[in-house]
Write an enzyme that holds these catalytic residues in place. Structure first.
Site, PDB file in Angstrom:
ATOM      1  N   ASP A  34      -7.995   3.638  -1.324  1.00  0.00           N
ATOM      2  CA  ASP A  34      -6.824   4.327  -0.755  1.00  0.00           C
ATOM      3  C   ASP A  34      -6.224   5.332  -1.741  1.00  0.00           C
ATOM      4  O   ASP A  34      -5.010   5.344  -1.977  1.00  0.00           O
ATOM      5  CB  ASP A  34      -5.754   3.321  -0.318  1.00  0.00           C
ATOM      6  CG  ASP A  34      -6.200   2.467   0.859  1.00  0.00           C
ATOM      7  OD1 ASP A  34      -7.348   2.621   1.295  1.00  0.00           O
ATOM      8  OD2 ASP A  34      -5.406   1.640   1.329  1.00  0.00           O
ATOM      9  N   ASP A  55     -12.167   3.827   1.714  1.00  0.00           N
ATOM     10  CA  ASP A  55     -11.159   4.536   2.525  1.00  0.00           C
ATOM     11  C   ASP A  55     -10.294   5.433   1.647  1.00  0.00           C
ATOM     12  O   ASP A  55      -9.067   5.478   1.810  1.00  0.00           O
ATOM     13  CB  ASP A  55     -10.268   3.529   3.272  1.00  0.00           C
ATOM     14  CG  ASP A  55     -11.053   2.566   4.137  1.00  0.00           C
ATOM     15  OD1 ASP A  55     -12.165   2.914   4.557  1.00  0.00           O
ATOM     16  OD2 ASP A  55     -10.549   1.455   4.390  1.00  0.00           O
ATOM     17  N   ARG A 111     -14.749   5.575   8.981  1.00  0.00           N
ATOM     18  CA  ARG A 111     -14.590   4.538   9.992  1.00  0.00           C
ATOM     19  C   ARG A 111     -13.195   4.693  10.593  1.00  0.00           C
ATOM     20  O   ARG A 111     -12.280   5.206   9.941  1.00  0.00           O
ATOM     21  CB  ARG A 111     -14.788   3.149   9.390  1.00  0.00           C
ATOM     22  CG  ARG A 111     -13.879   2.800   8.214  1.00  0.00           C
ATOM     23  CD  ARG A 111     -14.149   1.394   7.721  1.00  0.00           C
ATOM     24  NE  ARG A 111     -13.294   1.007   6.596  1.00  0.00           N
ATOM     25  CZ  ARG A 111     -13.198  -0.233   6.134  1.00  0.00           C
ATOM     26  NH1 ARG A 111     -13.902  -1.210   6.690  1.00  0.00           N
ATOM     27  NH2 ARG A 111     -12.410  -0.515   5.116  1.00  0.00           N
ATOM     28  N   THR A 164       0.821  -1.209   0.000  1.00  0.00           N
ATOM     29  CA  THR A 164       0.000   0.000   0.000  1.00  0.00           C
ATOM     30  C   THR A 164       0.855   1.258   0.000  1.00  0.00           C
ATOM     31  O   THR A 164       0.614   2.204  -0.758  1.00  0.00           O
ATOM     32  CB  THR A 164      -0.929   0.014   1.231  1.00  0.00           C
ATOM     33  OG1 THR A 164      -1.780  -1.137   1.195  1.00  0.00           O
ATOM     34  CG2 THR A 164      -1.789   1.277   1.240  1.00  0.00           C
ATOM     35  N   GLN A 182      -5.672  -1.858  -2.698  1.00  0.00           N
ATOM     36  CA  GLN A 182      -5.047  -0.583  -2.341  1.00  0.00           C
ATOM     37  C   GLN A 182      -4.109  -0.106  -3.444  1.00  0.00           C
ATOM     38  O   GLN A 182      -3.220  -0.853  -3.874  1.00  0.00           O
ATOM     39  CB  GLN A 182      -4.268  -0.714  -1.035  1.00  0.00           C
ATOM     40  CG  GLN A 182      -5.123  -1.081   0.171  1.00  0.00           C
ATOM     41  CD  GLN A 182      -5.196  -2.570   0.430  1.00  0.00           C
ATOM     42  OE1 GLN A 182      -5.021  -3.379  -0.480  1.00  0.00           O
ATOM     43  NE2 GLN A 182      -5.454  -2.940   1.666  1.00  0.00           N
ATOM     44  N   TRP A 232      -9.652   3.880  11.424  1.00  0.00           N
ATOM     45  CA  TRP A 232      -8.536   2.977  11.126  1.00  0.00           C
ATOM     46  C   TRP A 232      -7.820   2.616  12.429  1.00  0.00           C
ATOM     47  O   TRP A 232      -7.436   1.472  12.643  1.00  0.00           O
ATOM     48  CB  TRP A 232      -7.586   3.660  10.138  1.00  0.00           C
ATOM     49  CG  TRP A 232      -6.430   2.822   9.700  1.00  0.00           C
ATOM     50  CD1 TRP A 232      -6.259   1.473   9.874  1.00  0.00           C
ATOM     51  CD2 TRP A 232      -5.278   3.279   9.000  1.00  0.00           C
ATOM     52  NE1 TRP A 232      -5.072   1.064   9.319  1.00  0.00           N
ATOM     53  CE2 TRP A 232      -4.448   2.151   8.775  1.00  0.00           C
ATOM     54  CE3 TRP A 232      -4.859   4.527   8.529  1.00  0.00           C
ATOM     55  CZ2 TRP A 232      -3.222   2.241   8.116  1.00  0.00           C
ATOM     56  CZ3 TRP A 232      -3.656   4.619   7.871  1.00  0.00           C
ATOM     57  CH2 TRP A 232      -2.839   3.492   7.666  1.00  0.00           C
TER      58      TRP A 232
END
Length: 323
Positions: A157, A180, A236, A105, A134, A238
């Site tokens: 991401d 995310d 949310r 990532t 990601q 992490w």
């Protein structure tokens, strides 16, 4: 014999064509274009040519084109501005993603910024790997980072805004992704930005540290989505102390009535700080928000200024309108 070797060395020294980056004196303003008509044809070469810790700020003007480059602005490449000719036509693109050989990532970035005092303007930065997991487009860890009139495009991401001591400001930017797609531990202000969700998922995944009073602060933004997207959460946690605020933002109907998700970690409900203030639109109704979220008072919202959020220590924001 030594005489002939010396003459031969002199011949190569004066006659051999050195790379352009060596042969020009780097000015405070330089240009990049793909057709070879400018100082450089590569953005990375232009950044490298600026040298380590330049005494004067450097501005790199980038002409229209698709620059397929994986760019690193290292910690010593400070005080650089990248300015594109047109945000829709000046594109930095790469396609790494987590799962490729030697790629995770945090190494999947298209552009990675480790230096302080970096600004980008009128650019598209994209990761074109697709919905494969990601795949970071823009990775920022440096302090005093500014992005204006930029498009940051990817899927999962998309934007990694990180660094416990990193302050980042995004204004009039377009950011799109799936899961995310804005994540990290930085203190970041998103002012008048468009957040475009392409999947039923989560917009933010903050990793705010216990030492940071603010994490991601969204001011006057628009939350939009692709057609048929109906189940998107604002964020949310992490990590346990995730901190995210949406203030005076338009939220379309794709935003879930609950607003926030605990990522299956009930303990995070006690430490995460997810808050809103006077958002509007069909997704901004608050009667069904999770009970552990917060709603700012007018007094609390009035403190969402650069001086308070960023703990400004110098004049870096003088030319920026305070929200």
């Amino acid at each position: 014999m030594k005489k002939y070797i010396t003459l031969l060395c002199c011949f190569f020294l004066f006659c051999y064509p050195f790379p352009k980056a060596w042969s020009i004196t780097i000015q405070d303003t330089i240009t990049v274009s793909l057709d070879g008509s400018s100082d450089f044809i590569s953005i990375q070469e232009a950044i490298t040519a600026c040298g380590a810790f330049p005494s004067n700020p450097k501005t790199i003007f980038i002409k229209e084109g698709i620059y397929k480059e994986k760019i690193l602005i290292d910690s010593f490449n400070s005080n650089i501005s990248l300015i594109g000719a047109n945000k829709d036509k000046t594109i930095i693109s790469f396609d790494n993603y987590n799962g490729q050989p030697n790629i995770g990532t945090f190494t999947s970035f298209t552009v990675k910024v480790l230096a302080d005092n970096i600004s980008i303007q009128n650019l598209t930065i994209q990761n074109t790997a697709g919905p494969v997991g990601q795949a970071v487009a823009l990775h920022v860890e440096g302090d005093y980072f500014k992005a204006s009139h930029c498009k940051i495009v990817g899927n999962q991401d998309t934007l990694y805004a990180s660094g416990e001591n990193s302050r980042q400001y995004f204004t009039d930017c377009y950011i799109e992704g799936t899961t995310d797609y804005i994540f990290g531990s930085a203190t970041a202000i998103f002012d008048n930005c468009i957040l475009y969700s392409k999947a039923n998922s989560y917009i933010t995944a903050a990793n705010t540290t216990t030492n940071s009073k603010y994490g991601f602060v969204f001011l006057n933004c628009k939350l939009l989505s692709a057609p048929n997207i109906r189940k998107v959460y604002l964020g949310r946690p992490w990590r346990e102390y995730a901190n995210v605020i949406f203030s005076n933002c338009f939220m379309d109907s794709h935003i879930q009535p609950e607003g926030w998700h605990n990522w299956g970690k009930p303990a995070s409900e006690k430490t995460a700080y997810f808050a809103e203030f006077k958002n509007y639109g069909p997704g901004a109704l608050t009667d069904k928000r999770v009970k552990w979220s917060h709603f700012l008072s007018s007094e609390q919202n009035s403190k969402l200024t650069f001086d308070v959020i960023f703990k400004v220590e110098n004049q870096w924001m003088l030319n920026t309108t305070t929200p």
